[in-house]
Design an enzyme around this catalytic site. Structure first.
Site, PDB file in Angstrom:
ATOM      1  N   PRO A  40      40.400  41.587  43.345  1.00 29.66           N
ATOM      2  CG  PRO A  40      40.715  39.560  43.230  1.00 29.66           C
ATOM      3  CD  PRO A  40      40.901  40.514  42.429  1.00 29.66           C
ATOM      4  CE  LYS A  41      43.969  37.926  47.492  1.00 27.63           C
ATOM      5  NZ  LYS A  41      43.460  36.528  48.057  1.00 27.63           N
ATOM      6  CG  ASP A  42      40.154  46.906  46.282  1.00 30.85           C
ATOM      7  OD1 ASP A  42      41.324  46.736  46.754  1.00 30.85           O
ATOM      8  OD2 ASP A  42      39.843  47.741  45.233  1.00 30.85           O
ATOM      9  CB  ALA A  64      41.489  44.676  52.269  1.00 28.47           C
TER      10      ALA A  64
END
Length: 449
Positions: free
Chosen positions: A130-132, A135
């Protein structure tokens, strides 16, 4: 000879005209009036949420449109957020981010008598977590403000336990930047190896409390400042600041929350997620509760052992009633779980803290046993934070009426946790034991009376 002089020709023309009119009315309606179609779809989703069913409306005019509502990604959802449409060709790696499947974990549903769904965030295409979303949103915001300029030699600095750094490194390369990642040295080696392969500079540093200038987050901030001040060219160092940046929870408010609403037709009884930065649980909670107005939704924090957030939600204090927050120099959270659990309140967590209704504490043993259960029963090979989320989802589900629907998050693959989390699972002998058949007994969870 005119048409009026030939009855057969006149009749044929009339039939053709009627046919064309019928086609325009039944198949072309939404193309001629797209705004009307969006409003219709939104009202339909809201009616389904109130009914709690997937009922199909039978209508001569709207029937053909009804067939498309699971494939179309242009349906209006509450607020300004929209589910983006994929027309078949996406623009670069950014096109692989978001719109992840929402899958039912059948073994958990069967064990609880409630439907347990999981957002498959490990299928995001840049960093596979989920950090996509986070970022990408932070980088786009910096570009929009003019702070980051592609091709100028700018470097993105971040302090991370791994996943955000991996997402930043992948997107930085695609967008013309460099990446410099600072991370604690107690994290799995797979993460730093992957960062190296993505072309990032990696500093693995000894574990320090946040009050130390050498804490990995503080170090990344300092490296960014040093870059900007000492740069011989016009390049800058950009500190992404995932823990405090509002563009973190905003990413989930704009995308993850609306996607969950769309995929469930607004029928969500509980949302369960862990918190590291706090962006996921805050962003989704703010969207579903404040924007989508799901007033009966329960938002539940999944917290690993050693983290202080459980006590903050349940009792209003991080540690104990006799200790003020921030007065003790604590080390990293004492758990094998990576990515969630923290002993301070971040700006992202604070953004949605008042919307969190309950918290579930999950032990390392429970997380390991859940991870193995998911492999054996569902073929899901997940990382440690996903396992914590699933344990908490089971506990939350059991507190709700039968037939309720719970949504949680599968954050990343177990392939990123081989040298630590899955090595510990093997050391516990879980891979050699017979396939377990009773989830609640396995996890020492009692059904509420």
């Amino acid at each position: 000879m005119s048409l009026s002089d030939h009855p057969r020709a006149y009749g044929t023309a009339a039939v053709a005209l009627a046919f064309v009119a019928g086609v325009l009315m039944t198949l072309g309606f939404k193309d001629l009036y797209p705004d009307l179609e969006r409003r219709f779809q939104q009202r339909k989703v809201q009616r389904r949420a109130r009914r709690g069913t997937e009922g199909r409306r039978s209508s001569f005019f709207w029937g053909p449109v009804e067939l498309q509502d699971r494939e179309s990604l242009d349906i209006a959802v509450p607020g300004e957020a929209q589910i983006p449409r994929d027309n078949g060709i996406s623009e670069g790696i950014e096109g692989c981010i978001g719109r992840t499947p929402l899958i039912e974990i059948h073994s958990l549903s069967e064990a609880t008598g409630r439907t347990i769904l999981a957002k498959a965030e490990f299928l995001n295409g840049a960093g596979n977590s989920p950090k996509d979303r986070v970022a990408l949103n932070m980088i786009q915001a910096a570009e929009k403000s003019g702070f980051l300029v592609p091709g100028r030699g700018d470097t993105i600095y971040e302090g991370t336990v791994g996943s955000t750094g991996i997402s930043i490194a992948a997107l930085a390369r695609a967008k013309g930047y460099k990446a410099h990642i600072c991370m604690p040295d107690d994290q799995s080696l797979e993460k730093s190896d992957l960062l190296h392969h993505l072309g990032a500079t990696v500093e693995r540093v000894p574990v320090q409390p946040i009050t130390s200038p050498d804490h990995f987050v503080n170090l990344a901030r300092r490296r960014a400042k040093e870059h900007t001040e000492s740069s011989a060219d016009s390049s800058v160092g950009f500190f992404a600041d995932q823990f405090e940046s509002p563009f973190n929870f905003e990413a989930h408010f704009k995308t993850t929350g609306p996607e969950i609403y769309f995929q469930t037709s607004g029928r969500v009884d509980a949302f369960v997620a862990g918190a590291g930065t706090g962006g996921t649980i805050s962003g989704v909670a703010k969207y579903l509760k404040e924007e989508a107005k799901l007033k009966n939704l329960q938002v539940v924090l999944a917290d690993p052992q050693g983290s202080g957030l459980y006590n903050k939600i349940r009792h209003g204090v991080m540690y104990s009633s006799t200790e003020k927050e921030g007065t003790r120099r604590r080390q990293q959270v004492d758990t094998i779980v990576e990515g969630i659990g923290i002993n301070r309140i971040t700006e992202n967590f604070e953004a949605g803290r008042d919307l969190i209704d309950n918290a579930v504490r999950v032990t390392d043993e429970q997380a390991c046993k859940m991870a193995r259960w998911l492999v054996e029963h569902d073929g899901i090979f997940c990382g440690s934070s996903s396992a914590v989320n699933c344990v908490a989802a089971v506990v939350a589900a059991l507190s709700l009426p039968e037939g309720s629907q719970v949504v949680t998050v599968l954050c990343d693959s177990g392939a990123r946790h081989l040298s630590k989390f899955w090595k510990n699972i093997a050391a516990m002998g879980l891979e050699d034991e017979p396939k377990p058949d009773n989830l609640l007994t396995l996890l020492s969870i009692e059904r509420p009376r």
